[in-house]
Design a protein around this motif. Structure first.
Motif, PDB file in Angstrom:
ATOM      1  N   GLY A  97      46.044  46.357  47.169  1.00 59.08           N
ATOM      2  CA  GLY A  97      46.458  45.010  47.545  1.00 59.08           C
ATOM      3  C   GLY A  97      45.302  44.072  47.834  1.00 59.08           C
ATOM      4  O   GLY A  97      45.442  43.132  48.613  1.00 59.08           O
ATOM      5  N   LEU A  98      44.164  44.307  47.197  1.00 53.33           N
ATOM      6  CA  LEU A  98      42.976  43.487  47.424  1.00 53.33           C
ATOM      7  C   LEU A  98      42.731  42.548  46.256  1.00 53.33           C
ATOM      8  O   LEU A  98      43.001  42.889  45.107  1.00 53.33           O
ATOM      9  CB  LEU A  98      41.747  44.386  47.610  1.00 53.33           C
ATOM     10  CG  LEU A  98      41.830  45.422  48.723  1.00 53.33           C
ATOM     11  CD1 LEU A  98      40.614  46.320  48.691  1.00 53.33           C
ATOM     12  CD2 LEU A  98      41.996  44.752  50.065  1.00 53.33           C
ATOM     13  N   ASP A  99      42.194  41.374  46.553  1.00 56.58           N
ATOM     14  CA  ASP A  99      41.760  40.429  45.531  1.00 56.58           C
ATOM     15  C   ASP A  99      40.285  40.719  45.281  1.00 56.58           C
ATOM     16  O   ASP A  99      39.413  40.296  46.058  1.00 56.58           O
ATOM     17  CB  ASP A  99      41.968  39.002  46.020  1.00 56.58           C
ATOM     18  CG  ASP A  99      41.553  37.941  45.001  1.00 56.58           C
ATOM     19  OD1 ASP A  99      40.671  38.220  44.154  1.00 56.58           O
ATOM     20  OD2 ASP A  99      42.101  36.831  45.072  1.00 56.58           O
ATOM     21  N   LEU A 100      39.998  41.471  44.241  1.00 58.28           N
ATOM     22  CA  LEU A 100      38.643  41.942  43.982  1.00 58.28           C
ATOM     23  C   LEU A 100      37.667  40.795  43.769  1.00 58.28           C
ATOM     24  O   LEU A 100      36.549  40.817  44.298  1.00 58.28           O
ATOM     25  CB  LEU A 100      38.636  42.880  42.769  1.00 58.28           C
ATOM     26  CG  LEU A 100      37.312  43.518  42.392  1.00 58.28           C
ATOM     27  CD1 LEU A 100      36.735  44.328  43.541  1.00 58.28           C
ATOM     28  CD2 LEU A 100      37.488  44.400  41.162  1.00 58.28           C
ATOM     29  N   GLY A 101      38.060  39.782  43.025  1.00 56.82           N
ATOM     30  CA  GLY A 101      37.175  38.643  42.786  1.00 56.82           C
ATOM     31  C   GLY A 101      36.806  37.927  44.068  1.00 56.82           C
ATOM     32  O   GLY A 101      35.636  37.638  44.325  1.00 56.82           O
ATOM     33  N   GLN A 102      37.812  37.654  44.910  1.00 52.80           N
ATOM     34  CA  GLN A 102      37.546  36.972  46.173  1.00 52.80           C
ATOM     35  C   GLN A 102      36.714  37.856  47.096  1.00 52.80           C
ATOM     36  O   GLN A 102      35.808  37.375  47.772  1.00 52.80           O
ATOM     37  CB  GLN A 102      38.857  36.572  46.859  1.00 52.80           C
ATOM     38  CG  GLN A 102      38.657  35.701  48.071  1.00 52.80           C
ATOM     39  CD  GLN A 102      37.901  34.420  47.748  1.00 52.80           C
ATOM     40  OE1 GLN A 102      38.302  33.653  46.878  1.00 52.80           O
ATOM     41  NE2 GLN A 102      36.783  34.195  48.422  1.00 52.80           N
ATOM     42  N   ALA A 103      37.009  39.147  47.119  1.00 49.54           N
ATOM     43  CA  ALA A 103      36.238  40.065  47.956  1.00 49.54           C
ATOM     44  C   ALA A 103      34.772  40.077  47.533  1.00 49.54           C
ATOM     45  O   ALA A 103      33.868  40.092  48.382  1.00 49.54           O
ATOM     46  CB  ALA A 103      36.834  41.476  47.876  1.00 49.54           C
ATOM     47  N   ALA A 104      34.513  40.051  46.233  1.00 52.37           N
ATOM     48  CA  ALA A 104      33.136  40.057  45.736  1.00 52.37           C
ATOM     49  C   ALA A 104      32.410  38.771  46.119  1.00 52.37           C
ATOM     50  O   ALA A 104      31.246  38.805  46.546  1.00 52.37           O
ATOM     51  CB  ALA A 104      33.122  40.256  44.220  1.00 52.37           C
TER      52      ALA A 104
END
Length: 123
Positions: free
Chosen positions: A96-103
């Motif tokens: 359930g993570l937004d990988l782009g935003q997390a990066a």
């Protein structure tokens, strides 16, 4: 453009969301979702990182752009890097993570942790 496996070959920049959505559909139609727990995806990711590492294991330092590599070696590298990316995208999705935003958030944190240091040279 078809790649022979029933998937379109990308000829443009692809977003992480497009990859996530394409992977979700790919897994769904094959009934693989049941196997895609965070743990299983992580273990698969680690395995793929191992395969990627093997490509470089005995090569020593490698020049940027891989000028001395054959097209076959570059294709193999491309496949293994892609496997790593695809499992990482799937892992972020099932968590359930937004990988782009997390990066992007991580880059900001790293910029704060490691600020630019002005270096002057003395002559």
């Amino acid at each position: 453009m078809e790649n022979g496996h029933g998937c379109a070959r990308a000829t443009k920049d692809v977003s992480l969301q497009e990859l996530r959505d394409t992977l979700a559909e790919f897994s769904k139609v094959r009934g693989w979702d049941q196997y895609h727990s965070p743990r299983n995806l992580l273990l698969a990711l680690v395995g793929e990182v191992g395969e990627l590492s093997e490509i470089f294991q005995w090569k020593g330092e490698v020049a940027r752009g891989l000028p001395n590599w054959s097209s076959k070696d570059k294709e193999h590298l491309e496949e293994e890097i892609s496997d790593v990316l695809l499992y990482l995208v799937q892992l972020a999705d099932v968590c359930g993570l937004d990988l782009g935003q997390a990066a992007l958030t991580k880059i900001i944190k790293n910029a704060q942790k490691y600020p630019v240091v002005n270096q002057t040279t003395s002559s």
